[in-house]
Design a protein around this motif. Structure first.
Motif, PDB file in Angstrom:
ATOM      1  N   GLN A 397       0.866  -1.180   0.000  1.00 33.15           N
ATOM      2  CA  GLN A 397       0.000   0.000   0.000  1.00 33.15           C
ATOM      3  C   GLN A 397       0.903   1.230   0.000  1.00 33.15           C
ATOM      4  OE1 GLN A 397      -3.577  -0.217   0.483  1.00 33.15           O
ATOM      5  NE2 GLN A 397      -3.270  -2.365   0.031  1.00 33.15           N
ATOM      6  N   ASP A 398       1.691   1.378  -1.060  1.00 34.35           N
ATOM      7  CA  ASP A 398       2.744   2.384  -1.013  1.00 34.35           C
ATOM      8  C   ASP A 398       2.404   3.657  -1.779  1.00 34.35           C
ATOM      9  OD1 ASP A 398       2.749   1.148  -3.413  1.00 34.35           O
ATOM     10  OD2 ASP A 398       4.851   0.570  -3.406  1.00 34.35           O
ATOM     11  N   GLY A 399       1.176   3.754  -2.284  1.00 32.84           N
ATOM     12  CA  GLY A 399       0.827   4.946  -3.042  1.00 32.84           C
ATOM     13  C   GLY A 399       0.048   5.947  -2.205  1.00 32.84           C
ATOM     14  N   GLU A 400      -0.294   7.056  -2.830  1.00 41.48           N
ATOM     15  CA  GLU A 400      -1.153   8.047  -2.181  1.00 41.48           C
ATOM     16  C   GLU A 400      -2.576   7.507  -2.141  1.00 41.48           C
ATOM     17  OE1 GLU A 400      -0.388  11.550  -1.313  1.00 41.48           O
ATOM     18  OE2 GLU A 400       1.589  10.594  -1.198  1.00 41.48           O
ATOM     19  N   GLU A 401      -3.345   8.005  -1.177  1.00 39.01           N
ATOM     20  CA  GLU A 401      -4.717   7.534  -1.034  1.00 39.01           C
ATOM     21  C   GLU A 401      -5.632   8.171  -2.086  1.00 39.01           C
ATOM     22  OE1 GLU A 401      -6.406   8.342   2.773  1.00 39.01           O
ATOM     23  OE2 GLU A 401      -8.243   7.230   2.336  1.00 39.01           O
ATOM     24  N   ILE A 402      -6.516   7.369  -2.639  1.00 37.94           N
ATOM     25  CA  ILE A 402      -7.566   7.917  -3.498  1.00 37.94           C
ATOM     26  C   ILE A 402      -8.681   8.393  -2.573  1.00 37.94           C
ATOM     27  CG2 ILE A 402      -9.306   7.405  -5.254  1.00 37.94           C
ATOM     28  CD1 ILE A 402      -7.454   5.253  -6.361  1.00 37.94           C
ATOM     29  N   LEU A 403      -8.889   9.699  -2.529  1.00 37.78           N
ATOM     30  CA  LEU A 403      -9.913  10.245  -1.626  1.00 37.78           C
ATOM     31  C   LEU A 403     -11.267  10.226  -2.322  1.00 37.78           C
ATOM     32  CD1 LEU A 403      -7.813  13.222  -0.267  1.00 37.78           C
ATOM     33  CD2 LEU A 403      -8.427  11.122   0.978  1.00 37.78           C
ATOM     34  N   TYR A 404     -12.278   9.752  -1.609  1.00 34.10           N
ATOM     35  CA  TYR A 404     -13.620   9.734  -2.178  1.00 34.10           C
ATOM     36  C   TYR A 404     -14.287  11.078  -1.894  1.00 34.10           C
ATOM     37  CZ  TYR A 404     -12.709   4.708  -1.964  1.00 34.10           C
ATOM     38  OH  TYR A 404     -12.155   3.469  -2.091  1.00 34.10           O
ATOM     39  N   PRO A 405     -14.996  11.624  -2.863  1.00 30.37           N
ATOM     40  CA  PRO A 405     -15.652  12.912  -2.624  1.00 30.37           C
ATOM     41  C   PRO A 405     -16.836  12.741  -1.665  1.00 30.37           C
ATOM     42  CG  PRO A 405     -16.271  12.034  -4.761  1.00 30.37           C
ATOM     43  CD  PRO A 405     -15.255  11.093  -4.204  1.00 30.37           C
ATOM     44  N   GLU A 406     -17.088  13.764  -0.859  1.00 32.64           N
ATOM     45  CA  GLU A 406     -18.255  13.721   0.024  1.00 32.64           C
ATOM     46  C   GLU A 406     -19.390  14.532  -0.565  1.00 32.64           C
ATOM     47  OE1 GLU A 406     -16.861  14.921   3.864  1.00 32.64           O
ATOM     48  OE2 GLU A 406     -15.611  13.119   4.059  1.00 32.64           O
ATOM     49  N   GLU A 407     -18.992  15.453  -1.452  1.00 35.01           N
ATOM     50  CA  GLU A 407     -20.000  16.295  -2.087  1.00 35.01           C
ATOM     51  C   GLU A 407     -19.926  16.117  -3.592  1.00 35.01           C
ATOM     52  OE1 GLU A 407     -18.589  19.956  -0.684  1.00 35.01           O
ATOM     53  OE2 GLU A 407     -19.444  19.699   1.327  1.00 35.01           O
ATOM     54  N   CYS A 408     -21.035  16.373  -4.255  1.00 27.43           N
ATOM     55  CA  CYS A 408     -21.078  16.242  -5.706  1.00 27.43           C
ATOM     56  C   CYS A 408     -20.047  17.173  -6.345  1.00 27.43           C
ATOM     57  CB  CYS A 408     -22.473  16.583  -6.215  1.00 27.43           C
ATOM     58  SG  CYS A 408     -22.573  16.585  -8.014  1.00 27.43           S
ATOM     59  N   PRO A 409     -19.185  16.642  -7.193  1.00 23.06           N
ATOM     60  CA  PRO A 409     -18.156  17.475  -7.822  1.00 23.06           C
ATOM     61  C   PRO A 409     -18.758  18.558  -8.705  1.00 23.06           C
ATOM     62  CG  PRO A 409     -18.243  15.292  -8.842  1.00 23.06           C
ATOM     63  CD  PRO A 409     -19.128  15.249  -7.637  1.00 23.06           C
ATOM     64  N   SER A 410     -20.031  18.418  -9.050  1.00 22.52           N
ATOM     65  CA  SER A 410     -20.637  19.400  -9.936  1.00 22.52           C
ATOM     66  C   SER A 410     -21.487  20.412  -9.175  1.00 22.52           C
ATOM     67  CB  SER A 410     -21.488  18.689 -10.985  1.00 22.52           C
ATOM     68  OG  SER A 410     -22.117  19.634 -11.801  1.00 22.52           O
ATOM     69  N   CYS A 411     -22.384  19.934  -8.300  1.00 27.64           N
ATOM     70  CA  CYS A 411     -23.319  20.861  -7.661  1.00 27.64           C
ATOM     71  C   CYS A 411     -23.075  21.031  -6.169  1.00 27.64           C
ATOM     72  CB  CYS A 411     -24.759  20.403  -7.910  1.00 27.64           C
ATOM     73  SG  CYS A 411     -25.180  18.904  -6.997  1.00 27.64           S
ATOM     74  N   GLY A 412     -22.186  20.232  -5.591  1.00 27.32           N
ATOM     75  CA  GLY A 412     -21.864  20.400  -4.183  1.00 27.32           C
ATOM     76  C   GLY A 412     -22.834  19.728  -3.229  1.00 27.32           C
ATOM     77  N   PHE A 413     -23.835  19.056  -3.757  1.00 31.56           N
ATOM     78  CA  PHE A 413     -24.821  18.351  -2.937  1.00 31.56           C
ATOM     79  C   PHE A 413     -24.142  17.183  -2.211  1.00 31.56           C
ATOM     80  CE2 PHE A 413     -28.852  16.038  -2.255  1.00 31.56           C
ATOM     81  CZ  PHE A 413     -29.708  17.097  -1.979  1.00 31.56           C
TER      82      PHE A 413
END
Ligand SMILES: [Zn+2]
Length: 463
Positions: A397-413
Motif C-alpha cells: 500500500q505504497d501509493g497516495e490515497e484515493i480520496l472519495y468525494p463527500e459532495e457532488c463534484p458538480s453541484c456540491g450536494f
C-alpha cells in the motif's frame, strides 16, 4: 502385500479419471464417485504409511520448501526469434526458403522437401521443462537462462493435467510446455479470494515460483505441452509425429495446431487467431510458426540464441502497466458518481491510453487500489469501453490515497453511498444530470433534431 495391489489399482483408476477430466476434458465419473475412491486411497496411505510415487494424493502440495534447487536441462531451452509484424514474418519465411535452396544446391543427392509449417498458439504463462526418467516424473523446472532452471517439481505436481507417470519408459526424456491459469479459473478464484489476482500470467508464474506448493495447488493451474526437448533414443521425422508422441504419453496438447503447405495460408490463419483470441479461456500473446520437417530443422540449425526453423509472431498486447496519476469524479444521468482514472500515457494495442475506468468505489476497494495513486497498475484493453484498471502491480500500500468525494463534484450536494456506488440525489439542480437526461431522452425518442447536441441541451436546461 495385498494392500499394495489395492493401492496400485486405486491409483491407476484415479489417474485415469484425472487424465480424462483434466487433459481430455471428458469426465468419466462424477466428482462424488471420484472423491469416494480418493478418500479410500488416502485412508489406505495413512493406515500403511506408504505413498506410491504416482499417487494423486501428492498433488495437494506438501510442506513449504526452503528454496529452488537448480536443474540443468538435458538440452538447451531455446528462445524464439520474434516477428513483430507481417513483413518480418515474410522475411523469416524467405530466409527459410533461401537456406533450403542453398542446402539443396550443395546436396543434390540428398535434397530437402519444400518446407511445410505448423502454427501453434503462444501461451502467456510460465515455461515448464518436465523430466521423465523411465516413465516417472522426476523433475520439473523453469526455463531459467535456457541452460539451468529452477526446480519446481512439488509445485508442478499440483497441476492435475501433468501426468506423474507416462507410458514411455525407455530412459530419460524432457518435454517443454507452458504452465497457465485459465481465465475462468482466475475469475472463480477471485470471487472468494481475500486478495484477488490481477493477471492470469502473473498468477500462474507466481504460483509456480511460490515456495509453498499448497498455494500453487489452490490456483488450479493447467499446462499445455508442445516440444520434446531431449530424449535418450527416440527420434521423430516431423512435428506431427512429436505431437502424437506427447498425446500418446498423456501430456496435454492444445487442440489449436494448424498445418500448412503454403505460407500464405499461415498468414490467413494468424489473422483468425488474433481475431478470436479473446474467446479463449487463457491468455496468448502470439502464435508460433515452426517448420515441420525435422531434416529441414537440422539443416537450418540454430543461431546462438534461437532455432532458424521457428519464429514467434507477437500479437499486440491486451494488457500493459502504467502509472495511475489521478482520479476525477463524474456525475452521470442517474446521479451516479463514476471515478475516471488518468494514467501516464501508454501505448496499448496501437492506441495511446490516458484514461481508464475504475467503475465505482467498491471496485477500487476490491482491487486493492485505495492507496495506488502514483504507483504502477495493470490495465487491460476492452473492445467496448475505455481500458480498465485491473489492480496494482505490487501488493504494498505504497501509493497516495484515493480520496472519495463527500459532495457532488458538480453541484456540491452531499453524496449518498448505495452499495458500491456514490450518488448525487440533487435530481433537479445538478446540471450534468439534467443535461444527460435531456440528451438521453432526445436520442431515445429519436427526436427530429439531428444537431441536438450537449451544447443545445445545456442551453435548453438553462432556459
Ligand atoms: Zn450533483
Amino acid at each position: 502385500m495385498e494392500f499394495k495391489d489395492k493401492m496400485e489399482q486405486l491409483i491407476a483408476e484415479l489417474n485415469n479419471y484425472n487424465y480424462h477430466y483434466y487433459t481430455l476434458d471428458q469426465p468419466l465419473v462424477s466428482d462424488k464417485e471420484y472423491d469416494a475412491l480418493y478418500d479410500e486411497l488416502v485412508a489406505l496411505e495413512q493406515e500403511t504409511s506408504v505413498t506410491l510415487p504416482d499417487s494423486p494424493t501428492q498433488r495437494v502440495g506438501g510442506e513449504i520448501l526452503k528454496g529452488f534447487a537448480p536443474h540443468r536441462h538435458q538440452a538447451p531451452l531455446w528462445s524464439l526469434d520474434k516477428a513483430q509484424n507481417i513483413e518480418q514474418l515474410r522475411t523469416w519465411h524467405e530466409r527459410v526458403i533461401r537456406l533450403v535452396n542453398d542446402y539443396n544446391t550443395k546436396n543434390p543427392d540428398n535434397t530437402l522437401p519444400s518446407p511445410c509449417y505448423a502454427l501453434e498458439l503462444k501461451f502467456d504463462g510460465l515455461t515448464l521443462n518436465l523430466t521423465y526418467q523411465d516413465g516417472r516424473l522426476v523433475q520439473a523446472s523453469t526455463r531459467g537462462n535456457g541452460t539451468v532452471g529452477e526446480g519446481i517439481l512439488s509445485q508442478v505436481k499440483t497441476i492435475k493435467s501433468v501426468p506423474l507417470t507416462i507410458p514411455y519408459a525407455d530412459g530419460t526424456i524432457e518435454v517443454q510446455g507452458e504452465g497457465i491459469m485459465n481465465l475462468s479459473v482466475l475469475e472463480n478464484y477471485n470471487k472468494t479470494a481475500a486478495e484477488p489476482l490481477k493477471n492470469a500470467r502473473n498468477a500462474a508464474a507466481g504460483a509456480l515460483r511460490n515456495l509453498s506448493p499448497k498455494v500453487t495447488a489452490e490456483r488450479k493451474l493447467n499446462a499445455y505441452f508442445y516440444n520434446v526437448g531431449y530424449s535418450d533414443d527416440i527420434t521423430f521425422n516431423d512435428h506431427k509425429e512429436m505431437m502424437n508422441f506427447l498425446r500418446e504419453n498423456r501430456l496435454k496438447v492444445n487442440p489449436y495446431i494448424f498445418y500448412f503447405e503454403q505460407f500464405d495460408d499461415v498468414m490467413e490463419q494468424l489473422a483468425d487467431i488474433e481475431k478470436g483470441r479473446s474467446d479463449l479461456d487463457y491468455l496468448i500473446d502470439g502464435a508460433v510458426v515452426k517448420v515441420t520437417d525435422f531434416r529441414i530443422r537440422e539443416a537450418l540449425g540454430y543461431t546462438d540464441k534461437f532455432p532458424r526453423w521457428a519464429v514467434a509472431y507477437k500479437f499486440e498486447a491486451e494488457e500493459t502497466t502504467t502509472v495511475l496519476q489521478s482520479v476525477t469524479w463524474n456525475v452521470g444521468r442517474t446521479g451516479k458518481i463514476t471515478p475516471l482514472a488518468r494514467v501516464e500515457p501508454v501505448d496499448l494495442a496501437g492506441v495511446t491510453v490516458q484514461n481508464c475506468t475504475l467503475n465505482n468505489i467498491g471496485d477500487i476497494e476490491r482491487k486493492n487500489l485505495k492507496f495506488a495513486l502514483g504507483s504502477r497498475v495493470f490495465i487491460r484493453r476492452s473492445n467496448d469501453v475505455i481500458p480498465e484498471i485491473l489492480g496494482k502491480v505490487t501488493e504494498e500500500q505504497d501509493g497516495e490515497e484515493i480520496l472519495y468525494p463527500e459532495e457532488c463534484p458538480s453541484c456540491g450536494f452531499p453524496l449518498e453511498q448505495r452499495g458500491a456506488h456514490l450518488f448525487c440525489n440533487n435530481k433537479t439542480g445538478c446540471k450534468p444530470q439534467i443535461v444527460a437526461r435531456i440528451t438521453h431522452f432526445a436520442s431515445r425518442d429519436a427526436m427530429d433534431i439531428e444537431t441536438f447536441s450537449d451544447k443545445t441541451a445545456i442551453q435548453s436546461s438553462m432556459s
